[in-house]
Structure formats: structure tokens, C-alpha cells
Design an enzyme around this catalytic site. Sequence first.
Site, short mmCIF file in Angstrom:
data_model
loop_
_atom_site.label_atom_id
_atom_site.label_comp_id
_atom_site.label_asym_id
_atom_site.label_seq_id
_atom_site.Cartn_x
_atom_site.Cartn_y
_atom_site.Cartn_z
N ASP A 69 0.83 -1.20 0.00
CA ASP A 69 0.00 0.00 0.00
C ASP A 69 0.86 1.25 0.00
O ASP A 69 2.06 1.21 0.30
CB ASP A 69 -0.89 0.03 1.25
CG ASP A 69 -2.04 -0.96 1.17
OD1 ASP A 69 -2.35 -1.41 0.06
OD2 ASP A 69 -2.63 -1.26 2.22
N LYS A 84 -3.52 3.64 -2.68
CA LYS A 84 -4.84 4.27 -2.81
C LYS A 84 -4.76 5.68 -2.25
O LYS A 84 -4.09 5.93 -1.26
CB LYS A 84 -5.90 3.49 -2.04
CG LYS A 84 -6.17 2.09 -2.55
CD LYS A 84 -7.29 1.45 -1.74
CE LYS A 84 -7.63 0.05 -2.25
NZ LYS A 84 -6.54 -0.90 -1.93
N GLY A 140 -0.22 -1.02 5.54
CA GLY A 140 0.08 -0.11 6.63
C GLY A 140 -0.70 -0.45 7.88
O GLY A 140 -1.85 -0.88 7.81
N GLY A 141 -0.07 -0.29 9.04
CA GLY A 141 -0.74 -0.60 10.30
C GLY A 141 -0.98 -2.08 10.46
O GLY A 141 -0.07 -2.90 10.31
N ASP A 142 -2.21 -2.45 10.77
CA ASP A 142 -2.61 -3.85 10.91
C ASP A 142 -3.55 -4.20 9.76
O ASP A 142 -4.41 -3.40 9.40
CB ASP A 142 -3.32 -4.06 12.25
CG ASP A 142 -3.76 -5.51 12.44
OD1 ASP A 142 -2.95 -6.28 13.00
OD2 ASP A 142 -4.88 -5.86 12.02
N ILE A 160 -7.43 -3.67 10.47
CA ILE A 160 -7.97 -2.41 10.98
C ILE A 160 -8.03 -1.42 9.82
O ILE A 160 -7.03 -0.81 9.45
CB ILE A 160 -7.13 -1.82 12.13
CG1 ILE A 160 -6.99 -2.82 13.27
CG2 ILE A 160 -7.73 -0.51 12.62
CD1 ILE A 160 -8.30 -3.11 14.00
N THR A 178 -1.31 -1.18 14.81
CA THR A 178 -2.22 -0.27 14.13
C THR A 178 -1.86 1.18 14.45
O THR A 178 -1.26 1.47 15.49
CB THR A 178 -3.67 -0.57 14.50
OG1 THR A 178 -4.53 0.20 13.64
CG2 THR A 178 -3.97 -0.24 15.95
N ALA A 179 -2.23 2.09 13.55
CA ALA A 179 -1.85 3.49 13.70
C ALA A 179 -2.32 4.08 15.02
O ALA A 179 -1.60 4.87 15.64
CB ALA A 179 -2.41 4.29 12.53
N MET A 219 -8.71 8.33 8.75
CA MET A 219 -9.15 8.88 7.46
C MET A 219 -10.23 9.94 7.63
O MET A 219 -11.23 9.96 6.92
CB MET A 219 -9.67 7.74 6.55
CG MET A 219 -8.65 6.66 6.30
SD MET A 219 -9.34 5.19 5.48
CE MET A 219 -10.32 4.47 6.83
N GLY A 265 2.36 10.11 12.15
CA GLY A 265 2.80 9.56 13.42
C GLY A 265 3.89 8.50 13.28
O GLY A 265 3.89 7.72 12.34
#
Length: 262
Positions: free
Chosen positions: A41, A63, A94-96, A99, A124-125, A175, A204
Site C-alpha cells: 500500500d 490508494k 500499513g498498520g494492521d 484495521i 495499528t496506527a 481517514m 505519526g
Amino acid sequence: MEKTLPPAGKLWLVGAGPGDPDLLTLRAARLLESADIVVHDGLVGEGVLALIPPHVERISVAKQRSRHTMKQDLINELLVRETRAGKQVVRLKGGDPFIFGRGGEELDAAREAGVVCEVVPGITAAAGCAAQAGLPLTHREDASAVSFVAGQCKDLTDQDWSGLAGHGRTLVIYMGLATATAIADKLIADGVSPGLPVAVVERGTTADARVMRSLLTDLGDLVAREKVQSPALIIVGKVAARADALDCLGTPGVAAQIRDFT
């Protein structure tokens, strides 16, 4: 003559964490080393991508709001096709993966196609970015519950967010930059105090991270005035007032930035 069987491929849905390559799990790092192809991503940090060996094929399916390099059904088809070809495929997200990462859709596609798929969780973020900002999502004095929501959901005004923010609760919005004003208006209309603290964490866990604090009623103005860029999280709740970038961004060479509008 015995029939030669194709090599067994496998699909891995791997969480890349919130951006800092040091927050990648050991298992994820090992899989990047052994992969035949990595489909990633746009939110995967450059530091993480740099860990992919040069000989490993890389495909970006980044995206952006209202513009997709590749639609989700085509991504699903790509993952299934490459795995069926006998490759070790890492889908790096990205992240998990589970999620707000559409990992569940990709797992469903793999199962439907009979492709072996394994999920490797990531930070996750919400957890990674809040921790870096010194912002506890739960706190014995302020919050005993946390909710994650997507700010780009359709028909925002029709969503039932009652009880997600307010006394004893923390709300983390992914988002949500483009709809920040509408989000604040909706929460206030649903009974959340306009004076509830909010924090916006931009980029972050990276060297360019910014933490901005304000009140819920001023959220839209803050995002516009500071020209906040994606990726960013909006955190609503009393715990947001505890964010202190000066204490948490202590990495050598990283300029701590915090703006407080409370």
C-alpha cells in the site's frame, strides 16, 4: 512418468505498522526477506520498503482519496494469481491488516480461491501514533473504553456514533481529515461537549510527526489552518489533553513539533 506438481505458493497478509521501520515485527521482517513478490500500500513507510531485498519484485497498489491505482477486486485477483503461480506473496499493508485495511476482503478472496493465506498482525496506527505522542488511549482517570471509526464512511450524518465519545471514552478516527468539520458537527449534535479535547497526529511515528491539540468545536479550523496532510489520526477524548510531543519525540535528530490551541 510422474506428473510434476507446481510449487506450493502462499499468501501472507502482513501489517507494516504505522510508519517507523523499527516498529515492524520480527516475523514481518523475515517474510520480506524470503518473499518472491511484495504487493504494498501507499501508507507503508519508505523505511519499511527499504527492507525489501533488491531481487524481490515490488508492486504498489497505493490508494488515495477518490483515486485508486488498482481497484480492490483487481488487487484480489493479483494476489490469487501470483500465489497460484507458486510464489511466496507478501501483501504488505500499513498498520494492521484487519484495521481499516481491507485485509478481511483479501482473506475472503484467498479462501474462496482455495489459496493458503496467513495473517501477520501489525501495530495499528491508533496504538503506535498515540504512544509516540505520549497519549494514553485508556487512562484510569479519563477513559476505560476506546472506539475506532473510519471518517470517510458514506452518509456520515446517518451513522450512529452515539456513545462513542464523551465521558470515560476515547474515539480514534482514521481517514477523517476531509470530513473533520462534519465529524465535529455530528459529534456535537449527538451530545458530545464542544469543549472536549482533541488531538490530531500527523505522520505519526515518523521523523516528520506533528501533534496538534485543540477542542472539538475547533477541529475543522485546526485541520484547515495547519494544512494537515494524510496520514493523520484524530483522537477525541479527555486523554487527548495528555499528548505531549516534547516528551515523546525524543529520537535523536527528530525535531519535536507540537501546537496547542486549547
